[in-house]
Design a protein around this motif. Structure first.
Motif, PDB file in Angstrom:
ATOM      1  N   TRP A  21       8.933  17.305  52.250  1.00 46.66           N
ATOM      2  CA  TRP A  21       9.928  16.690  51.384  1.00 46.66           C
ATOM      3  C   TRP A  21      11.309  17.268  51.659  1.00 46.66           C
ATOM      4  CZ3 TRP A  21       5.966  19.869  49.899  1.00 46.66           C
ATOM      5  CH2 TRP A  21       6.327  21.148  49.447  1.00 46.66           C
ATOM      6  N   ALA A  22      12.300  16.510  51.310  1.00 49.46           N
ATOM      7  CA  ALA A  22      13.680  16.960  51.444  1.00 49.46           C
ATOM      8  C   ALA A  22      14.025  17.910  50.300  1.00 49.46           C
ATOM      9  CB  ALA A  22      14.630  15.772  51.445  1.00 49.46           C
ATOM     10  N   ALA A  23      15.050  18.727  50.530  1.00 51.16           N
ATOM     11  CA  ALA A  23      15.437  19.722  49.524  1.00 51.16           C
ATOM     12  C   ALA A  23      15.885  19.072  48.225  1.00 51.16           C
ATOM     13  CB  ALA A  23      16.552  20.610  50.077  1.00 51.16           C
ATOM     14  N   THR A  24      16.375  17.829  48.294  1.00 52.73           N
ATOM     15  CA  THR A  24      16.895  17.159  47.096  1.00 52.73           C
ATOM     16  C   THR A  24      15.816  16.409  46.322  1.00 52.73           C
ATOM     17  OG1 THR A  24      17.462  15.248  48.469  1.00 52.73           O
ATOM     18  CG2 THR A  24      19.190  16.895  48.102  1.00 52.73           C
ATOM     19  N   GLU A  25      14.601  16.381  46.844  1.00 55.19           N
ATOM     20  CA  GLU A  25      13.534  15.612  46.181  1.00 55.19           C
ATOM     21  C   GLU A  25      13.101  16.304  44.888  1.00 55.19           C
ATOM     22  OE1 GLU A  25      12.608  12.592  46.106  1.00 55.19           O
ATOM     23  OE2 GLU A  25      11.121  12.368  47.715  1.00 55.19           O
ATOM     24  N   PRO A  26      13.071  15.571  43.756  1.00 53.13           N
ATOM     25  CA  PRO A  26      12.627  16.167  42.491  1.00 53.13           C
ATOM     26  C   PRO A  26      11.153  16.572  42.545  1.00 53.13           C
ATOM     27  CG  PRO A  26      13.845  14.136  42.107  1.00 53.13           C
ATOM     28  CD  PRO A  26      13.558  14.191  43.575  1.00 53.13           C
ATOM     29  N   VAL A  27      10.814  17.588  41.777  1.00 50.41           N
ATOM     30  CA  VAL A  27       9.446  18.085  41.763  1.00 50.41           C
ATOM     31  C   VAL A  27       8.470  17.012  41.304  1.00 50.41           C
ATOM     32  CG1 VAL A  27       7.875  19.727  40.658  1.00 50.41           C
ATOM     33  CG2 VAL A  27      10.113  20.493  41.434  1.00 50.41           C
ATOM     34  N   ASP A  28       8.856  16.211  40.300  1.00 46.80           N
ATOM     35  CA  ASP A  28       7.906  15.223  39.790  1.00 46.80           C
ATOM     36  C   ASP A  28       7.558  14.164  40.827  1.00 46.80           C
ATOM     37  OD1 ASP A  28      10.426  14.117  39.711  1.00 46.80           O
ATOM     38  OD2 ASP A  28      10.145  13.104  37.794  1.00 46.80           O
ATOM     39  N   HIS A  41      -7.680  11.594  50.354  1.00 47.43           N
ATOM     40  CA  HIS A  41      -7.900  12.799  51.138  1.00 47.43           C
ATOM     41  C   HIS A  41      -8.530  13.874  50.252  1.00 47.43           C
ATOM     42  CE1 HIS A  41      -4.634  10.690  53.255  1.00 47.43           C
ATOM     43  NE2 HIS A  41      -5.056  11.291  54.361  1.00 47.43           N
ATOM     44  N   ALA A  42      -9.288  14.743  50.879  1.00 52.07           N
ATOM     45  CA  ALA A  42      -9.877  15.864  50.131  1.00 52.07           C
ATOM     46  C   ALA A  42      -8.898  17.007  49.968  1.00 52.07           C
ATOM     47  CB  ALA A  42     -11.137  16.358  50.840  1.00 52.07           C
ATOM     48  N   ARG A  43      -7.863  17.059  50.830  1.00 47.58           N
ATOM     49  CA  ARG A  43      -6.931  18.175  50.845  1.00 47.58           C
ATOM     50  C   ARG A  43      -5.538  17.675  51.190  1.00 47.58           C
ATOM     51  NH1 ARG A  43      -6.612  23.841  52.321  1.00 47.58           N
ATOM     52  NH2 ARG A  43      -4.856  24.252  53.699  1.00 47.58           N
ATOM     53  N   VAL A  44      -4.549  18.186  50.463  1.00 49.46           N
ATOM     54  CA  VAL A  44      -3.144  17.952  50.792  1.00 49.46           C
ATOM     55  C   VAL A  44      -2.497  19.315  50.983  1.00 49.46           C
ATOM     56  CG1 VAL A  44      -0.928  17.037  50.038  1.00 49.46           C
ATOM     57  CG2 VAL A  44      -3.024  15.810  49.496  1.00 49.46           C
ATOM     58  N   GLU A  45      -1.807  19.502  52.113  1.00 51.67           N
ATOM     59  CA  GLU A  45      -1.207  20.792  52.406  1.00 51.67           C
ATOM     60  C   GLU A  45       0.261  20.633  52.754  1.00 51.67           C
ATOM     61  OE1 GLU A  45      -3.626  22.072  55.699  1.00 51.67           O
ATOM     62  OE2 GLU A  45      -2.228  21.220  57.173  1.00 51.67           O
ATOM     63  N   ALA A  46       0.987  21.751  52.637  1.00 48.01           N
ATOM     64  CA  ALA A  46       2.397  21.791  53.012  1.00 48.01           C
ATOM     65  C   ALA A  46       2.664  23.104  53.721  1.00 48.01           C
ATOM     66  CB  ALA A  46       3.287  21.662  51.778  1.00 48.01           C
ATOM     67  N   LEU A  47       3.542  23.057  54.722  1.00 48.68           N
ATOM     68  CA  LEU A  47       3.976  24.245  55.443  1.00 48.68           C
ATOM     69  C   LEU A  47       5.419  24.523  55.037  1.00 48.68           C
ATOM     70  CD1 LEU A  47       2.517  23.544  59.001  1.00 48.68           C
ATOM     71  CD2 LEU A  47       1.413  24.658  57.046  1.00 48.68           C
ATOM     72  N   VAL A  48       5.642  25.658  54.376  1.00 52.90           N
ATOM     73  CA  VAL A  48       6.922  25.924  53.738  1.00 52.90           C
ATOM     74  C   VAL A  48       7.577  27.147  54.370  1.00 52.90           C
ATOM     75  CG1 VAL A  48       8.058  26.497  51.552  1.00 52.90           C
ATOM     76  CG2 VAL A  48       6.150  24.878  51.585  1.00 52.90           C
ATOM     77  N   ASP A  49       8.854  27.042  54.624  1.00 51.27           N
ATOM     78  CA  ASP A  49       9.645  28.134  55.188  1.00 51.27           C
ATOM     79  C   ASP A  49       9.661  29.321  54.216  1.00 51.27           C
ATOM     80  OD1 ASP A  49      11.601  29.835  56.192  1.00 51.27           O
ATOM     81  OD2 ASP A  49      12.993  28.228  56.688  1.00 51.27           O
ATOM     82  N   PRO A  50       9.277  30.516  54.672  1.00 54.37           N
ATOM     83  CA  PRO A  50       9.290  31.685  53.781  1.00 54.37           C
ATOM     84  C   PRO A  50      10.667  32.012  53.217  1.00 54.37           C
ATOM     85  CG  PRO A  50       8.049  32.160  55.773  1.00 54.37           C
ATOM     86  CD  PRO A  50       8.737  30.855  56.005  1.00 54.37           C
ATOM     87  N   GLU A  51      11.734  31.531  53.876  1.00 57.32           N
ATOM     88  CA  GLU A  51      13.094  31.780  53.396  1.00 57.32           C
ATOM     89  C   GLU A  51      13.557  30.738  52.390  1.00 57.32           C
ATOM     90  OE1 GLU A  51      14.658  34.545  54.278  1.00 57.32           O
ATOM     91  OE2 GLU A  51      12.909  35.069  55.513  1.00 57.32           O
ATOM     92  N   ASP A  52      12.776  29.699  52.175  1.00 56.32           N
ATOM     93  CA  ASP A  52      13.178  28.586  51.318  1.00 56.32           C
ATOM     94  C   ASP A  52      12.521  28.732  49.945  1.00 56.32           C
ATOM     95  OD1 ASP A  52      13.842  26.206  50.113  1.00 56.32           O
ATOM     96  OD2 ASP A  52      13.478  24.980  51.899  1.00 56.32           O
ATOM     97  N   ALA A  53      13.189  29.444  49.049  1.00 56.12           N
ATOM     98  CA  ALA A  53      12.628  29.700  47.720  1.00 56.12           C
ATOM     99  C   ALA A  53      12.461  28.419  46.918  1.00 56.12           C
ATOM    100  CB  ALA A  53      13.516  30.687  46.962  1.00 56.12           C
ATOM    101  N   GLN A  54      13.414  27.491  47.055  1.00 56.63           N
ATOM    102  CA  GLN A  54      13.328  26.230  46.319  1.00 56.63           C
ATOM    103  C   GLN A  54      12.096  25.434  46.739  1.00 56.63           C
ATOM    104  OE1 GLN A  54      15.086  24.980  43.688  1.00 56.63           O
ATOM    105  NE2 GLN A  54      13.475  23.421  43.755  1.00 56.63           N
ATOM    106  N   ALA A  55      11.824  25.378  48.039  1.00 57.47           N
ATOM    107  CA  ALA A  55      10.652  24.642  48.529  1.00 57.47           C
ATOM    108  C   ALA A  55       9.364  25.297  48.039  1.00 57.47           C
ATOM    109  CB  ALA A  55      10.676  24.568  50.045  1.00 57.47           C
ATOM    110  N   GLN A  56       9.359  26.625  47.943  1.00 54.19           N
ATOM    111  CA  GLN A  56       8.173  27.315  47.430  1.00 54.19           C
ATOM    112  C   GLN A  56       7.942  26.962  45.963  1.00 54.19           C
ATOM    113  OE1 GLN A  56       8.081  31.582  48.565  1.00 54.19           O
ATOM    114  NE2 GLN A  56       9.615  31.051  50.096  1.00 54.19           N
TER     115      GLN A  56
END
Length: 254
Positions: A21-28, A41-56
């Motif tokens: 997702w983009a940084a501007t995308e709302p959480v909901d 799907h049985a699983r949904v995953e995301a790969l998040v930059d360790p420096e990106d606190a907002q994405a975490q």
């Protein structure tokens, strides 16, 4: 010209979807996309930059659990680190207390716990182990397993490594160990193993892969054989066994 979607979901394996997702995308919005993907799907995953606190934060509040750090994954031709977040179709709903606690448990800090035992003889010498995997000597004990109490852990370690059944007594000392030489910080809990006759050594059955030798050592010998921080911890634990000193130290220092 069609705008690029702010959130994308692609199938990357059998029953596995990956969301970005983009940084501007709302959480909901991200949360709805995760729920929608889990319908097929049985699983949904995301790969998040360790420096990106907002994405975490977005990943967490979208209902995904932090699973760990994937090191050196290739993204757009570069090797980078990424935190893996995921949600399974079988995970409990967020609105249920256990489901919410599971999310928190996945990312809140954890500390390694080490249990050690202070075993003495009639001359107030301390039982020390010469280890196979490092030069300096140390108290008997080891890392506490997941879901194991420190008291049970140190008792188990003495049985496994020395063949001794010595129930852990009073907690003498809690010693915080700062990060050191590749290790993260940890808590070392030193329990009282009591006073025993020196003939205790005759009952020891060493686990030879880890223990080279075992002996009762005077405090002067401890200072020669053990690392500085181990010596300080033993001195503090001995003080506690004699009824004085602080119950909490940091690297052996009050």
């Amino acid at each position: 010209m069609t705008d690029q979607p702010l959130t994308t979901v692609e199938t990357v394996g059998d029953g596995v979807a990956r969301i970005a997702w983009a940084a501007t995308e709302p959480v909901d919005v991200v949360r709805r996309e995760v729920a929608s993907a889990l319908l097929t799907h049985a699983r949904v995953e995301a790969l998040v930059d360790p420096e990106d606190a907002q994405a975490q934060r977005t990943a967490t509040w979208s209902g995904m659990r932090r699973e760990g750090l994937m090191r050196g994954v290739t993204i757009e031709g570069s090797a980078v680190d990424r935190i893996v977040y995921a949600r399974l179709a079988s995970d409990l709903p967020l609105q249920e207390p256990e489901g919410f606690r599971a999310i928190l448990n996945s990312f809140l800090p954890r500390k390694r716990a080490i249990g050690q035992m202070l075993v003495r003889d009639g001359e107030d010498r301390v039982l020390l182990c010469q280890l196979t995997y490092k030069q300096d000597w140390d108290l008997p004990g080891g890392v506490v397993e997941v879901d194991e109490s420190p008291r049970a852990g140190v008792t188990r370690e003495l049985e496994e490594e020395l063949g001794l059944t010595i129930p852990a007594g009073e907690l003498l000392l809690t010693d915080w160990l700062p990060p050191w030489s590749g290790w993260e910080d940890a808590l070392c809990l030193v329990f009282d193993g009591g006073v025993h006759d020196a003939s205790l050594l005759e009952r020891i059955v060493r686990e030879e892969r880890e223990i080279r030798s075992v002996a009762f050592k005077s405090l002067d010998e401890v200072r020669e054989l053990a690392a500085d921080f181990t010596t300080r911890r033993i001195e503090s634990a001995l003080a506690r066994a004699h009824g004085h000193g602080s119950p909490f130290t940091e690297s052996g220092r009050s």
